[in-house]
Each structure stands twice: as C-alpha cells, then as structure tokens.
Design a protein around this motif. Sequence first.
Motif, PDB file in Angstrom:
ATOM      1  N   GLN A  81       0.668  -1.838   0.205  1.00 29.13           N
ATOM      2  CA  GLN A  81      -0.298  -0.071   0.031  1.00 29.13           C
ATOM      3  C   GLN A  81       0.740   1.627  -0.257  1.00 29.13           C
ATOM      4  O   GLN A  81       1.833   1.519   0.985  1.00 29.13           O
ATOM      5  N   GLN A  87       3.605   9.551   3.642  1.00 27.90           N
ATOM      6  CA  GLN A  87       4.087   8.609   4.918  1.00 27.90           C
ATOM      7  C   GLN A  87       5.581   7.970   4.355  1.00 27.90           C
ATOM      8  O   GLN A  87       5.812   7.127   5.002  1.00 27.90           O
ATOM      9  N   VAL A  88       6.115   9.182   4.065  1.00 23.24           N
ATOM     10  CA  VAL A  88       7.670   8.783   3.813  1.00 23.24           C
ATOM     11  C   VAL A  88       7.936   9.168   5.340  1.00 23.24           C
ATOM     12  O   VAL A  88       7.763   9.274   5.914  1.00 23.24           O
ATOM     13  N   PHE A  89       9.692   7.788   5.793  1.00 19.03           N
ATOM     14  CA  PHE A  89       9.952   7.992   7.103  1.00 19.03           C
ATOM     15  C   PHE A  89      11.063   9.118   6.611  1.00 19.03           C
ATOM     16  O   PHE A  89      12.513   8.913   6.094  1.00 19.03           O
ATOM     17  N   GLY A  90      10.361  10.312   7.312  1.00 22.45           N
ATOM     18  CA  GLY A  90      11.456  11.270   6.682  1.00 22.45           C
ATOM     19  C   GLY A  90      12.822  11.581   7.028  1.00 22.45           C
ATOM     20  O   GLY A  90      13.716  12.171   6.528  1.00 22.45           O
ATOM     21  N   PRO A  91      13.608  11.299   8.527  1.00 21.35           N
ATOM     22  CA  PRO A  91      14.745  11.388   8.562  1.00 21.35           C
ATOM     23  C   PRO A  91      15.452  10.426   8.020  1.00 21.35           C
ATOM     24  O   PRO A  91      17.068  10.937   8.149  1.00 21.35           O
ATOM     25  N   LEU A  92      14.999   9.275   7.474  1.00 24.99           N
ATOM     26  CA  LEU A  92      15.931   8.299   6.687  1.00 24.99           C
ATOM     27  C   LEU A  92      15.390   8.622   5.125  1.00 24.99           C
ATOM     28  O   LEU A  92      15.001   9.516   5.320  1.00 24.99           O
ATOM     29  N   ASP A  96      17.223   4.490   1.536  1.00 23.56           N
ATOM     30  CA  ASP A  96      16.698   3.629   3.135  1.00 23.56           C
ATOM     31  C   ASP A  96      15.235   3.320   2.954  1.00 23.56           C
ATOM     32  O   ASP A  96      14.864   2.359   3.104  1.00 23.56           O
ATOM     33  N   ARG A  99      14.681   0.538   0.710  1.00 16.51           N
ATOM     34  CA  ARG A  99      15.041  -0.894   1.103  1.00 16.51           C
ATOM     35  C   ARG A  99      14.212  -1.525   1.670  1.00 16.51           C
ATOM     36  O   ARG A  99      13.644  -2.122   2.058  1.00 16.51           O
ATOM     37  N   LEU A 100      13.496  -0.247   3.150  1.00 16.09           N
ATOM     38  CA  LEU A 100      12.434  -0.774   4.355  1.00 16.09           C
ATOM     39  C   LEU A 100      10.794  -1.198   2.770  1.00 16.09           C
ATOM     40  O   LEU A 100      10.656  -2.260   3.858  1.00 16.09           O
ATOM     41  N   GLY A 133      12.448  13.857   4.015  1.00 18.86           N
ATOM     42  CA  GLY A 133      11.766  14.690   4.502  1.00 18.86           C
ATOM     43  C   GLY A 133      11.956  16.101   3.974  1.00 18.86           C
ATOM     44  O   GLY A 133      11.440  16.323   3.652  1.00 18.86           O
ATOM     45  N   THR A 134      13.281  15.992   3.232  1.00 19.41           N
ATOM     46  CA  THR A 134      13.248  17.240   2.674  1.00 19.41           C
ATOM     47  C   THR A 134      12.929  17.507   1.205  1.00 19.41           C
ATOM     48  O   THR A 134      13.547  18.370   0.624  1.00 19.41           O
ATOM     49  N   LEU A 135      12.439  16.322   0.042  1.00 15.13           N
ATOM     50  CA  LEU A 135      11.502  16.138  -0.927  1.00 15.13           C
ATOM     51  C   LEU A 135      10.825  16.713  -0.921  1.00 15.13           C
ATOM     52  O   LEU A 135       9.927  17.088  -0.469  1.00 15.13           O
ATOM     53  N   GLN A 140       7.753  13.460  -2.918  1.00 15.74           N
ATOM     54  CA  GLN A 140       7.727  12.193  -1.750  1.00 15.74           C
ATOM     55  C   GLN A 140       6.674  11.198  -2.082  1.00 15.74           C
ATOM     56  O   GLN A 140       6.610  10.070  -1.696  1.00 15.74           O
ATOM     57  N   ARG A 147       8.924   2.681  -2.871  1.00 13.75           N
ATOM     58  CA  ARG A 147       9.068   1.850  -1.840  1.00 13.75           C
ATOM     59  C   ARG A 147       7.850   0.678  -1.817  1.00 13.75           C
ATOM     60  O   ARG A 147       8.494  -0.848  -1.608  1.00 13.75           O
TER      61      ARG A 147
ATOM     62  N   THR B 291      11.457  16.659  10.071  1.00 16.19           N
ATOM     63  CA  THR B 291      12.067  17.057   8.681  1.00 16.19           C
ATOM     64  C   THR B 291      10.769  16.549   7.582  1.00 16.19           C
ATOM     65  O   THR B 291      10.544  16.741   6.736  1.00 16.19           O
ATOM     66  N   GLU B 292       9.798  16.106   8.671  1.00 16.28           N
ATOM     67  CA  GLU B 292       8.609  15.666   6.921  1.00 16.28           C
ATOM     68  C   GLU B 292       7.665  17.153   7.284  1.00 16.28           C
ATOM     69  O   GLU B 292       8.056  17.961   7.530  1.00 16.28           O
TER      70      GLU B 292
END
Lengths: 234, 294
Positions: A81, A87-92, A96, A99-100, A133-135, A140, A147, B291-292
Amino acid sequence: MLLEIEGLSSHYGRIQALTDVSVSVDEGELVALVGANGAGKTTLLRCLSGLQPVSGGRVLFDGQDITSASPQKRVRLGISQVPEGRQVFGPLSVEDNLRLGTVRRRGKDVSRDLDRMYTRFPVLREKRKQPAGTLSGGQQQMLALCRALMSQPRVLLLDEPSMGLAPLLTGEIFDSIEILKEQGTTIFLVEQNAFAALGIASRGYVLDTGSVVLTDTGADLLRNERVKSAYLGI
Amino acid sequence: MPPAFVEFLQFLLSGITSGAIYALVGLGFALIYNASHVINFAQGEFVMLGGMLTWALMSAGLDLPLAIGAAVALTVLAGLALEKLAIEPARDADVVTLIIITIGAGIFLRGVVSVTLGKDFHPLPSFSGDDPISVLGATIMPQSLWVLGVSALVVIALQLFFRYTLLGKSILATSYNRDAARLMGVNVGFVLLLSFGLSAMLGAMAGILIAPITATNFEVGIILGLKGFAAAILGGLGNGLGAIVGGLLLGIIESLGAGYISSDYKDAMAFVVILGVLFFMPSGLFGRRRTERV
Ligand SMILES: Nc1ncnc2c1ncn2[C@@H]1O[C@H](COP(=O)(O)OP(=O)(O)O)[C@@H](O)[C@H]1O
Ligand SMILES: [Mg+2]
C-alpha cells in the motif's frame, strides 16, 4: 479474482465507517474507488492491509482468506500500500526508504530493483542520500510509490496519490500509474479526484458514507449523471 | 601541571566515567521509547540485575568473564520476559498504563532480588587490577578505562546496526512512523521485543562495568535509572546520540558540582537537570527535528 472483498464492515468504536462493502479486483486490472472526503476510502484500504480491525465480512486474496492475517503476512503475500499523505520515513534517506520496501521479500537482489526505480524517477537517484523529508510533495509521492513497488507486490493499493499536489504533478503521478498498469501491475486506486481516477480505470466503484452505491466501467461512471453532479462538480 | 588543572582533570575523568554509564542507561531508555513511546522505568533494574547476577554467579563459583556473560544473558531474558508477559498483553492500553506497568515491574524485580540475594552491598573485582594510571598528573583507575572502552564499543556497534542493517532501519522506521512501517511488512511486535532485549543488555553492561567502582545492591537501579533517564531527556528523549551526550554532560556536571561546590548535592544534579530540561527546553538538546513535510 485476485482480490475479493465480501460484505466488509468496520467500526471506530461505535461509529460504523464501512457497511457491507463488496469490491473485486482481477489480475492485471486497474480498479478505482471514488468517494467524497470521509466516505471511508482510507478505512477500507487500512482493512485490506490489516491495520484496521474488520467487524464483518471477509477479504480473499488469491482465494485465500486473509481477513485476520497480520500486516506483515499480507505484505509477504503480495499486498502493498501507498498510504494517504505518503508517509515516507522523513529522517531516513531516500534509499533507506526504498530498502524498507524489501523487508518481506524473499529474493534479496535489491540493487536491480533500486536501479529500476531510479530509472523511472531520476530525481530519486539524484537525492538518494538525502533525508526523505526534504523532498517536495510530488517527489515524496514518487518515493512512496517506489517504496511500495520494492516489495514486488501482486496488487498495489493507492490511497489518494493526488492529494495535496498541484494539477501538473497530479498528471505526472497518474501517468506513472497508467504505465504501471500497462506493465501488468494490478492496482486498486482510491481517490477523491474521481475524474482523474475513473479516466484511467477499467472499472470503478462509488463509495458513499461507508457503502458502495454504484459500480460500472470507468468510462460509464464518468458519464453517469449522479457521479457527474456529486463527484465531478458538473 | 598546575594543581588547579590537575584537580580539574581529575574531576573531568571521574565525570566522564560515570557519564559513560549514564549514557548506556540513557540509550536503553531511548531504544524502548523509540519503539513504543513507553518510558521504561524498569530500566534501572536491568542495571541492578547485571551487577547483582554477576556477583551471585561469582559467589556460586563461576569466574568473572563467565559470570558476566551469563548475567548479561539472564538480564536480556528478564527484559524479553518483561515485554512478553507484561507489556505485550497490554499493548492496546494507553502509554501511561504501560509506563505504570514498567514501574510495577521494577518494584517486582527489586523485591525478587532482595528476597533471594539479600540487601547487602557487594563489590565486584576490578576487571584488570587496581593500580591507578597517571594521566597528566591526574589518575585514572583501570576500571574506568574498561567503562569508557566498552561503552564506546557498544555505541559504535549500535551505530553500525542502525545504519547498515535492514533490521536496524526497520526499528528506526517503526519509531518514525509505526503504521507506515507495518505497511512495509515490519513486524512491530518483534521490534518492541527486540528493543526490550537490547535495552536490558545495555543496562546489564552498565551495571556490571560500574559495580567494581561503586559496588552493587538490590537498590542501585533506582538512582542509576533516574540518572539514565535524566541523560535521555537532556539529549532529547528518543535520540540515541542525544542520550550519549546527555549522559556524559550529566556525569561531568555532577562531578564538577561535587568537586567545586559540595558533594552533598551530587545526586540532586540529576533532578536539577530533569527539571531544567522540562522547563527550559522540553525537547532536549537534540530534540527530534521535524523534517517531514505535510
Ligand atoms: N481514527 C478514527 N477514529 C474515529 N473515526 C474515524 C477515524 N478515522 C476515520 N474516522 C471516520 O471514519 C469515516 C471514514 O473516514 P476515512 O476512511 O478516513 O474516509 P476517506 O478516506 O474516504 O476520507 C469518517 O467519518 C471519519 O470521520
Ligand atoms: Mg482518506
């Protein structure tokens, strides 16, 4: 049928969010489910991924009853889904995040698939070391889509991929969804943007306050007077 | 070296030694907090179990390395059991309930140890003797070097685990966005179990490393747990690097405070730090930056 939802109901406490919903998606199809804000679209997808408890009905995947299977089992079976709001993993990092997507994969030859994603969206390759999170919002959305694809899903569930995106970006995202479909990916697309979703779907369902009220081919739903007035603002 | 400098260096060395211990305990808090948003108030009991079990196993005839290995393993088992038997059955309860469960588990563990192993203080032997080593005029005990060395290795190993393994990244992903992690197929129940096991391991190692310096008894976990907690919130709860820096800072503040002001207030420093952080910078030194984009 690859995915069959039979008479599904779901509650938040005492509030019923879904009532007797039946939807089916065949292998290779792109099926859209449209409905206004609060109709229950996200609830339905959360039920399909095993995040939201079901209070009635069943979900069959490839003939197997998965109504009470764990989320990780469903991913292993091939249900993936892209959640509402990305809901991306912002700090990663971007990579990564990708890969998740492979947590439940059997074959671990990940680099080939990474490469395919980067070829599809070169901007992700460019920014693969940056925190997700910077995208931008559109990037994103691409990342969330890739992903989900990294798990090599048999069916892809998409929750409002156009949400919060400028029209130009929405067009780009829907183009990629259409390409995926042409490459043979089975897609269940849930959208408020009925016009765009029904335009690329072979079949469609209309969800209204938790119940399916209409179902037809995408083209015929687009011509349907009720759909036009209620969801297309015509 | 001028005496004032030697004295300062002495305080600093002793502060860094206790700080490394606080950092390990603080990391344990951070791991569990990240996986579940639970503050595990039984964290100090892992520290106590590590020291007390090592002492008990040595009394039973095991030599030091073997006793240490077994004590760490048993403490990890205790951590896994705490998660399986007390946290998991209540996983749908709110966070406050879970925190209260950890407080209860801590009291239970203290009780069991005081009944079975007694209430006395027991020192462990230093790992490699008690001949002080001179550093620019100040002295450092070999055990302090063990504390610093092992802590550094543990921190590096954790860092590699989180940075380079898919399992480590799954734990981070769970802490950033639990539902999205479940959509990836991450088994968040297993992540929680693992975080209790890892935290127990960190706690046990801290308790064993410090026991030759301060001795151990069934209640040492209360104050060490509190200091680890202070380290964790000073660094920004849930931030691993923050917990390490927070632990070292707390150790140094304590040691300098005790040396230059009065040793009466040494243990109060942790409270001052906790209150200060809560009042003036609730997200700590390294509070998680958002950062999100929404
Ligand atoms: N966490 C929740 N708690 C209580 N009610 C909820 C929750 N999430 C959604 N709902 C309710 O369930 C209904 C369906 O919501 P949702 O599935 O998010 O709709 P959609 O995705 O179509 O906008 C809405 O009436 C909403 O208010
Ligand atoms: Mg929604």
